[in-house]
Design an enzyme around this catalytic site. Structure first.
Site, PDB file in Angstrom:
ATOM      1  N   HIS A 242       0.858  -1.193   0.000  1.00 54.88           N
ATOM      2  CA  HIS A 242       0.000   0.000   0.000  1.00 54.88           C
ATOM      3  C   HIS A 242       0.892   1.239   0.000  1.00 54.88           C
ATOM      4  O   HIS A 242       1.878   1.283   0.735  1.00 54.88           O
ATOM      5  CB  HIS A 242      -0.887  -0.017   1.263  1.00 54.88           C
ATOM      6  CG  HIS A 242      -1.922   1.055   1.282  1.00 54.88           C
ATOM      7  ND1 HIS A 242      -1.639   2.376   1.571  1.00 54.88           N
ATOM      8  CD2 HIS A 242      -3.251   1.005   1.041  1.00 54.88           C
ATOM      9  CE1 HIS A 242      -2.759   3.084   1.508  1.00 54.88           C
ATOM     10  NE2 HIS A 242      -3.752   2.278   1.186  1.00 54.88           N
ATOM     11  N   CYS A 280      -3.799   2.796  -4.527  1.00 55.23           N
ATOM     12  CA  CYS A 280      -4.671   3.630  -3.699  1.00 55.23           C
ATOM     13  C   CYS A 280      -4.679   5.038  -4.293  1.00 55.23           C
ATOM     14  O   CYS A 280      -3.726   5.797  -4.113  1.00 55.23           O
ATOM     15  CB  CYS A 280      -4.196   3.642  -2.245  1.00 55.23           C
ATOM     16  SG  CYS A 280      -5.209   4.706  -1.206  1.00 55.23           S
ATOM     17  N   HIS A 307      -7.905   0.693  -4.344  1.00 55.26           N
ATOM     18  CA  HIS A 307      -8.586   1.555  -3.369  1.00 55.26           C
ATOM     19  C   HIS A 307      -8.951   2.812  -4.143  1.00 55.26           C
ATOM     20  O   HIS A 307      -8.048   3.539  -4.553  1.00 55.26           O
ATOM     21  CB  HIS A 307      -7.619   1.989  -2.256  1.00 55.26           C
ATOM     22  CG  HIS A 307      -7.362   0.952  -1.215  1.00 55.26           C
ATOM     23  ND1 HIS A 307      -6.563   1.207  -0.124  1.00 55.26           N
ATOM     24  CD2 HIS A 307      -7.796  -0.311  -1.072  1.00 55.26           C
ATOM     25  CE1 HIS A 307      -6.507   0.121   0.638  1.00 55.26           C
ATOM     26  NE2 HIS A 307      -7.241  -0.811   0.085  1.00 55.26           N
ATOM     27  N   ASP A 360     -12.699   3.423  -1.063  1.00 55.31           N
ATOM     28  CA  ASP A 360     -11.840   3.712   0.084  1.00 55.31           C
ATOM     29  C   ASP A 360     -12.384   4.932   0.815  1.00 55.31           C
ATOM     30  O   ASP A 360     -12.735   5.931   0.197  1.00 55.31           O
ATOM     31  CB  ASP A 360     -10.420   3.964  -0.418  1.00 55.31           C
ATOM     32  CG  ASP A 360      -9.422   3.999   0.720  1.00 55.31           C
ATOM     33  OD1 ASP A 360      -9.684   3.386   1.768  1.00 55.31           O
ATOM     34  OD2 ASP A 360      -8.363   4.639   0.562  1.00 55.31           O
ATOM     35  N   HIS A 361     -12.422   4.846   2.087  1.00 51.67           N
ATOM     36  CA  HIS A 361     -12.934   5.929   2.949  1.00 51.67           C
ATOM     37  C   HIS A 361     -14.298   6.413   2.446  1.00 51.67           C
ATOM     38  O   HIS A 361     -14.869   5.836   1.531  1.00 51.67           O
ATOM     39  CB  HIS A 361     -11.966   7.109   3.017  1.00 51.67           C
ATOM     40  CG  HIS A 361     -10.635   6.718   3.608  1.00 51.67           C
ATOM     41  ND1 HIS A 361      -9.594   7.592   3.736  1.00 51.67           N
ATOM     42  CD2 HIS A 361     -10.174   5.543   4.098  1.00 51.67           C
ATOM     43  CE1 HIS A 361      -8.557   6.971   4.283  1.00 51.67           C
ATOM     44  NE2 HIS A 361      -8.896   5.731   4.509  1.00 51.67           N
ATOM     45  N   TYR A 377     -14.504   5.505   7.736  1.00 52.20           N
ATOM     46  CA  TYR A 377     -15.249   4.328   7.289  1.00 52.20           C
ATOM     47  C   TYR A 377     -16.741   4.367   7.643  1.00 52.20           C
ATOM     48  O   TYR A 377     -17.270   3.430   8.224  1.00 52.20           O
ATOM     49  CB  TYR A 377     -14.580   3.055   7.832  1.00 52.20           C
ATOM     50  CG  TYR A 377     -13.232   2.825   7.196  1.00 52.20           C
ATOM     51  CD1 TYR A 377     -13.131   2.095   6.015  1.00 52.20           C
ATOM     52  CD2 TYR A 377     -12.069   3.380   7.735  1.00 52.20           C
ATOM     53  CE1 TYR A 377     -11.899   1.902   5.396  1.00 52.20           C
ATOM     54  CE2 TYR A 377     -10.837   3.205   7.125  1.00 52.20           C
ATOM     55  CZ  TYR A 377     -10.758   2.461   5.957  1.00 52.20           C
ATOM     56  OH  TYR A 377      -9.543   2.294   5.336  1.00 52.20           O
TER      57      TYR A 377
HETATM   58  C1  DNO Z   1      -6.409   3.721   5.961  1.00 52.27           C
HETATM   59  C2  DNO Z   1      -5.887   2.623   5.135  1.00 52.27           C
HETATM   60  C3  DNO Z   1      -4.506   2.159   5.546  1.00 52.27           C
HETATM   61  C4  DNO Z   1      -4.178   0.838   4.875  1.00 52.27           C
HETATM   62  C5  DNO Z   1      -2.841   0.283   5.264  1.00 52.27           C
HETATM   63  C6  DNO Z   1      -2.530  -0.953   4.470  1.00 52.27           C
HETATM   64  O1  DNO Z   1      -7.571   3.974   5.937  1.00 52.27           O
HETATM   65  O2  DNO Z   1      -5.934   2.922   3.798  1.00 52.27           O
HETATM   66  O3  DNO Z   1      -4.461   2.002   6.914  1.00 52.27           O
HETATM   67  O4  DNO Z   1      -5.122  -0.096   5.228  1.00 52.27           O
HETATM   68  O5  DNO Z   1      -1.854   1.203   5.093  1.00 52.27           O
HETATM   69  O6  DNO Z   1      -1.499  -1.656   5.076  1.00 52.27           O
END
Ligand code: DNO
Length: 401
Positions: A242, A280, A307, A360-361, A377
């Site tokens: 990531h 991401c 992501h 994501d988020h 989240y």
């Molecule tokens: C936060 C996430 C990160 C991700 C880690 C993966 O919301 O995107 O914490 O899960 O970095 O190891």
């Protein structure tokens, strides 16, 4: 063929339950054995227990996020071989249970960083923001990291002192807790609870990186990958690193997964096709020189997980999470490139052609304020993101193939 729609679930304590997910069109779950301390072996029985719960709802455990890499591996400490052996064992066990994608990151001490997790967006939602001068105020004036002032320009130090002067003691404490504890604990960060001396514990963690720059950290990553990739391959697992968030060094700590050049180098240090990237878009977009569509094109075959979310700059020092489609990333271009990549994989007969994606988020909106969820989240905000992304995806797919 659409991406595999996934959703991050934090385990039995998550206010969004597994039985909620099917209604939203989710196919796969992204989760971890959050109850186990970092560095401990994930036994097959423990993995199966969680997997059974997921499968009972008609879903599959698509991605492990994350199998945490302990600090001792990142620092190359005395216990790293033992920790790596545990990691290898966990991978074997995951492979035995049929899990094929595992996320990890290689950020020293801190994972993602925001200075405000209650930022009110122009449309009235609640989002998360990173303001660089506030972060500098935390580093230099609240944490008082030795030598921190040497890392910033006098202009930036001036901005940070003005921010600091405008804060109440409670606001300063909230800032420190947000950065060190609140955004870290639930994603298996090093500090889980805010004991009174959490800042001191945190300084001690930072101290362990004395003498470790980007080059040393990269060497430690190479050492780790050399040891774990053969096991990942044998076990049918793709490891997906990531990116750093934000994607630049912080607090005197190196960060090595932020730019196109960084990622190219990391993919080269271990060329196994099973060693790849969690693309991401939110993390990578928090750096102006990252051209995301170009990066997706270049790293396409090595992208194992997506992501998707967006960011927007408010001024030269501030970005915030602006939603999933809306923001600086051209999500149409990006998604088109990723769908073309997936199509190519399928045509070429690659077994793992289907990429899992998660919204994501999300921005907290509407009834999200009634549900106790982890920062970033919320239910409705993420579901809005999933729906928007799915709509865009369907449109592109229909026009392309
Ligand atoms: C936060 C996430 C990160 C991700 C880690 C993966 O919301 O995107 O914490 O899960 O970095 O190891």
């Amino acid at each position: 063929m659409a991406f595999e729609k996934t959703w991050r679930w934090f385990g039995p304590g998550d206010a969004v339950t597994l039985s909620d997910l099917k209604q939203m069109g989710v196919e796969g779950v992204v989760t971890a054995l959050h109850h186990l301390p970092n560095g401990e072996i994930w036994q097959a029985a423990e993995i199966r227990h969680t997997q059974n719960k997921i499968e009972k709802e008609g879903l599959r455990w698509s991605v492990v996020e994350s199998l945490p890499v302990s600090e001792g591996i990142k620092t190359g400490g005395n216990d790293r071989d033992r920790l790596i052996e545990n990691y290898r064992e966990s991978l074997r066990n995951l492979g035995q249970c049929g899990i094929d994608t595992v996320v990890y990151n290689f950020m020293p001490v801190l994972d993602w960083i925001r200075t405000d997790i209650h930022y009110r967006t122009p449309s009235g939602g609640e989002s998360m923001l990173f303001h660089f001068p506030t972060f500098v105020a935390f580093d230099v004036l609240i944490l008082k990291r030795p030598g921190a002032e040497n890392d910033y320009s006098s202009d930036m130090l001036g901005k940070a002192s003005r921010v600091y002067a405008g804060m109440t003691p409670e606001q300063r404490e909230t800032l420190a807790r947000t950065i060190i504890v609140i955004t870290q604990g639930f994603i298996d960060g090093v500090i889980k609870g805010a004991t009174t001396d959490y800042k001191q514990t945190f300084r001690e963690y930072l101290e362990r990186y004395r003498g470790i720059g980007a080059q040393e950290l990269r060497e430690n990553l190479r050492y780790f990958l050399d040891a774990v990739m053969p096991v990942a391959e044998e076990s049918g697992i793709r490891l997906a690193i990531h990116p750093d968030d934000p994607p630049h060094p912080v607090l005197g700590l190196p960060r090595i997964v932020g730019s196109e050049a960084d990622i190219a180098e990391i993919l080269e240090i271990n060329p196994s096709p099973s060693h790849g990237l969690t693309f991401c878009s939110g993390s990578l977009s928090a750096r102006r020189d990252n051209d995301l569509p170009r990066m997706a094109q270049r790293f396409g075959p090595r992208i194992h997980f997506l992501h998707l979310r967006n960011t927007r700059w408010l001024d030269e020092d501030t970005f915030y999470e602006s939603g999933h489609l809306d923001g600086n990333v051209d999500m149409y271009q990006l998604m088109k490139i990723l769908l073309e990549e997936q199509h190519r994989r399928k045509q070429s007969g690659r077994a793992d052609y289907r990429m899992p994606v998660r919204p994501d988020h999300g921005i907290k909106i509407l009834s999200d304020h009634l549900l106790a969820t982890n920062p970033g989240y919320p239910l409705v905000g993420r579901m809005k993101g999933l729906a928007e992304l799915t709509g865009l995806e369907t449109g592109i797919e229909r026009s392309l193939f």
